[in-house]
Design an enzyme around this catalytic site. Structure first.
Site, short mmCIF file in Angstrom:
data_model
loop_
_atom_site.label_atom_id
_atom_site.label_comp_id
_atom_site.label_asym_id
_atom_site.label_seq_id
_atom_site.Cartn_x
_atom_site.Cartn_y
_atom_site.Cartn_z
N LYS A 110 -2.25 -1.50 -3.86
CA LYS A 110 -3.04 -0.35 -3.64
C LYS A 110 -2.27 1.00 -3.76
O LYS A 110 -1.41 1.06 -3.04
CB LYS A 110 -3.71 -0.28 -2.43
CG LYS A 110 -4.69 0.91 -2.24
CD LYS A 110 -5.41 0.62 -0.94
CE LYS A 110 -6.40 1.99 -0.86
NZ LYS A 110 -7.13 2.13 0.71
N LYS A 157 0.78 -1.10 0.23
CA LYS A 157 -0.08 -0.14 -0.07
C LYS A 157 0.96 1.08 0.00
O LYS A 157 1.58 1.31 0.82
CB LYS A 157 -0.75 0.09 1.15
CG LYS A 157 -1.71 1.29 1.20
CD LYS A 157 -2.80 1.10 2.51
CE LYS A 157 -3.72 2.40 2.58
NZ LYS A 157 -4.55 2.25 3.73
#
Length: 327
Positions: A252, A199
């Site tokens: 992400k 992320k």
């Protein structure tokens, strides 16, 4: 017949933002078509999601109140827990992923417990107003290990409420191992973990922070989210999370990190998810509203690219639209 990559609603997870109240369906200004939903409206949304052939949702919670201990995240009567129980009662065979993070529940908006220190002395001349302001600003740090305990409590609380798959998105070190141990100790050894393993500290999260009311009140999240420039570090993060017990991993955002998805697919023989985040969705919506692009064509093209790169699971706010198009 010769198409190599085929989109299907069976690979989608539809994100939902759950808020307090009853009969609430409030559109998020920066995410046209996406709403904050009260629990009763979320149940209606899930009935539609299931009817479209989408197999799963991801729940994000907006609590009634926030504090510095993220109490709303792990409370048995928390907003996510209430929503999970209601959805499970009314909608059969819909998988519920529970986002495990603390930012929505913390009064300061960070993903972990914050430790503040006294104002540090100025190291430059006090003649500069900016320097003086920086000197007076208190330093802070995210307390990693104490945060793990709260994340583990949150995961157990969610599973007790009916969450099927735990998805930690906080990016604390060691959180997969802590969550796995807590789930096993409480009799949930069969509950899978989808780790947001890579992320990045991205600028694409802005609309989400409006939707979830989770913007940091000070500083930023670069001390625990990943540097967008670091691909090799992303592989190390994924490897560590898998070693700690993650069953699936997430990259992400998605579109600006297709190389990360592709490299992860090449290296790791596990299910790989990607999150087409709020900023990606908002840009497509805004450009289409100005007639600069073809909405449906770009929607399908971007999702196809994410799957082509190697993601077999895609979190996307376009899930319902694409499911209708694909029939």
């Amino acid at each position: 017949m010769v198409r190599e990559t085929r989109l299907s609603p069976q690979g989608f997870i539809y994100p939902l933002f759950i808020c307090p109240g009853e009969g609430v369906r409030q559109e998020i200004s920066s995410m046209p078509g996406v709403c904050n939903l009260s629990v009763d409206e979320a149940v209606k949304e899930c009935i539609e999601v299931k009817s479209l052939g989408i197999p799963a949702i991801m729940i994000f919670g907006l609590p009634e109140s926030k504090d510095e201990a993220a109490t709303g995240a792990w409370s048995n009567d928390g907003i996510v827990q209430r929503a999970a129980r209601a959805i499970k009662r009314e909608v059969r065979d819909l998988l519920i992923y529970g986002d495990v993070c603390l930012c929505e529940y913390m009064s300061h908006g960070h993903c972990g417990i914050v430790k503040k220190s006294e104002a540090h002395p100025a190291s430059v001349s006090s003649g500069s107003g900016l320097a003086a302001a920086k000197a007076a600003e208190p330093e802070y740090e995210i307390v990693n290990d104490a945060t793990l305990e709260v994340l583990a409590k949150t995961a157990v609380s969610q599973v007790r409420a009916g969450i099927d798959i735990i998805a930690p998105s906080d990016m604390m070190d060691g959180r997969v191992a802590a969550i796995r141990a807590a789930l096993d100790a409480n009799g949930f050894s069969n509950t899978p973990i989808l780790s947001y393993a890579a992320k990045f500290a991205s600028g694409f999260y802005g609309p989400f922070r409006e939707a979830a009311d989770s913007a940091p009140q000070f500083g930023d999240r670069r001390s625990y989210q990943m540097d967008p420039a670091n691909a090799r570090e992303a592989m190390r993060e994924i490897e560590l999370d898998l070693a700690e017990g993650a069953d699936m991993i997430m990259v992400k955002p998605a579109l600006a990190y297709l190389d990360i998805i592709a490299e992860a697919r090449r290296r790791f023989d596990v299910p790989i998810a990607a999150y087409q985040v709020s900023g990606e969705y908002a840009m497509i919506k805004a450009a289409a509203r100005n007639n600069w692009i073809e909405h449906d064509r770009i929607m399908l093209e971007t999702l196809t690219a994410i799957q082509r790169a190697g993601a077999s699971i895609i979190l996307t706010y376009f899930a319902k639209d694409v499911a209708r198009m694909l029939g």
